[in-house]
Design an enzyme around this catalytic site. Structure first.
Site, mmCIF file in Angstrom:
data_model
loop_
_atom_site.group_PDB
_atom_site.id
_atom_site.type_symbol
_atom_site.label_atom_id
_atom_site.label_comp_id
_atom_site.label_asym_id
_atom_site.label_seq_id
_atom_site.Cartn_x
_atom_site.Cartn_y
_atom_site.Cartn_z
ATOM 1 N N THR A 1 0.852 -1.186 0.000
ATOM 2 C CA THR A 1 0.000 0.000 0.000
ATOM 3 C C THR A 1 0.892 1.242 0.000
ATOM 4 O O THR A 1 2.112 1.144 0.129
ATOM 5 C CB THR A 1 -0.916 0.014 1.239
ATOM 6 O OG1 THR A 1 -1.783 1.155 1.163
ATOM 7 C CG2 THR A 1 -0.101 0.097 2.531
ATOM 8 N N HIS A 2 0.295 2.402 -0.140
ATOM 9 C CA HIS A 2 1.017 3.648 0.078
ATOM 10 C C HIS A 2 1.298 3.817 1.577
ATOM 11 O O HIS A 2 0.626 3.227 2.420
ATOM 12 C CB HIS A 2 0.181 4.825 -0.429
ATOM 13 C CG HIS A 2 0.125 4.911 -1.920
ATOM 14 N ND1 HIS A 2 0.053 6.106 -2.594
ATOM 15 C CD2 HIS A 2 0.141 3.958 -2.879
ATOM 16 C CE1 HIS A 2 0.017 5.892 -3.899
ATOM 17 N NE2 HIS A 2 0.058 4.579 -4.088
ATOM 18 N N ASN A 3 2.279 4.620 1.880
ATOM 19 C CA ASN A 3 2.677 4.857 3.261
ATOM 20 C C ASN A 3 1.683 5.822 3.928
ATOM 21 O O ASN A 3 1.429 6.917 3.430
ATOM 22 C CB ASN A 3 4.095 5.444 3.295
ATOM 23 C CG ASN A 3 4.728 5.371 4.660
ATOM 24 O OD1 ASN A 3 4.069 5.622 5.662
ATOM 25 N ND2 ASN A 3 6.008 5.032 4.710
ATOM 26 N N THR B 1 -0.176 10.662 1.643
ATOM 27 C CA THR B 1 0.004 9.314 1.074
ATOM 28 C C THR B 1 0.463 9.397 -0.374
ATOM 29 O O THR B 1 0.743 8.374 -0.997
ATOM 30 C CB THR B 1 -1.318 8.524 1.126
ATOM 31 O OG1 THR B 1 -2.318 9.238 0.379
ATOM 32 C CG2 THR B 1 -1.780 8.336 2.553
#
Length: 244
Positions: free
Chosen positions: A100-102, A108
């Site tokens: 996933t994105h951070n 994000t």
């Protein structure tokens, strides 16, 4: 297993060397890359697997003999994806080993990728253990498999499911996220199947054992659950039809 990377160059050469039948049981094999590979236990026997020409492969992928990947599937990421033997993968599977994105910072958004900013953190959170799919697994249409998931032998994944948790052997799962619907068979039947590992048999032995594949294992399971057959009787009923 066939290790599948830089697939376009490899597939073009394979397609020149193999001429699969135009149609088999209604399936147009001319739309598939047919990959031929030696059998590890019987070097004189050649095995095949099938990857649709529209599939997008951008990951270190190993795939077992006689498995097929249908149209529109996307398999990608930096970490390995392993698919066992005799797997049936329906159209439009999405399996990407990026997690996933951070979420831990102010945005994000991937600032480094699109603006060139030298941010100090990773834009993408990944699980380096990739994805593992066992043998004789059936994955339905438009399934998404999340990173780090392990799907054991004989499992069935219902169409449009999001698989975010491990799936045990011979479970049928579905939903978003995936939940257990039921087991395919009773535990004694599953135990025998895991013991014999028929997907490791030679193709000749598989063909000799048509009586085994014709067994109604769902009926035998129900007889076991109804106490009409005990575990030993289940085992004997299955093993008695298997020939070397």
């Amino acid at each position: 297993y066939f290790f599948y990377t830089k697939y376009k160059k490899i597939m073009n050469q394979i397609d020149k060397n193999l001429s699969p039948p135009a149609k088999t049981n209604g399936i147009d094999l001319s739309q598939y890359h047919v990959i031929q590979m030696p059998n590890a236990t019987n070097p004189q026997e050649m095995n095949r697997c099938y990857i649709h020409k529209s599939a997008k492969i951008n990951a270190p992928l190993t795939i077992g003999r006689e498995s097929y990947i249908n149209s529109g599937c996307v398999l990608g990421g930096r970490f390995p994806i392993k698919i066992g033997a005799f797997c049936s993968i329906a159209a439009e599977l999405y399996c990407w080993t990026y997690e996933t994105h951070n979420f831990d910072h102010a945005t994000t958004y991937p600032l480094r990728t699109f603006t060139g900013m030298e941010i100090a953190y990773s834009e993408i959170v990944e699980k380096p253990n990739g994805v593992e799919i066992g043998n004789d697994v059936y994955i339905g249409h438009q399934v998404r498999i999340m990173p780090g998931v392990k799907i054991a032998d004989g499992a069935v994944i219902a169409a449009r499911s999001v698989v975010s948790k491990n799936v045990a052997a011979y479970e049928i799962v579905g939903g978003v996220p995936n939940k257990i619907i039921k087991k395919r068979f009773s535990d004694p039947v599953i135990g025998v199947l895991q013991e014999i590992c028929w997907w490791n048999w030679s193709l000749e032995k598989i063909k000799r054992n048509i009586n085994f594949f014709n067994l109604d294992l769902a009926k035998i399971s129900q007889q076991n659950l109804n106490f009409e057959l005990n575990s030993n009787e289940v085992r004997q009923k299955i093993l008695s039809v298997i020939v070397d």
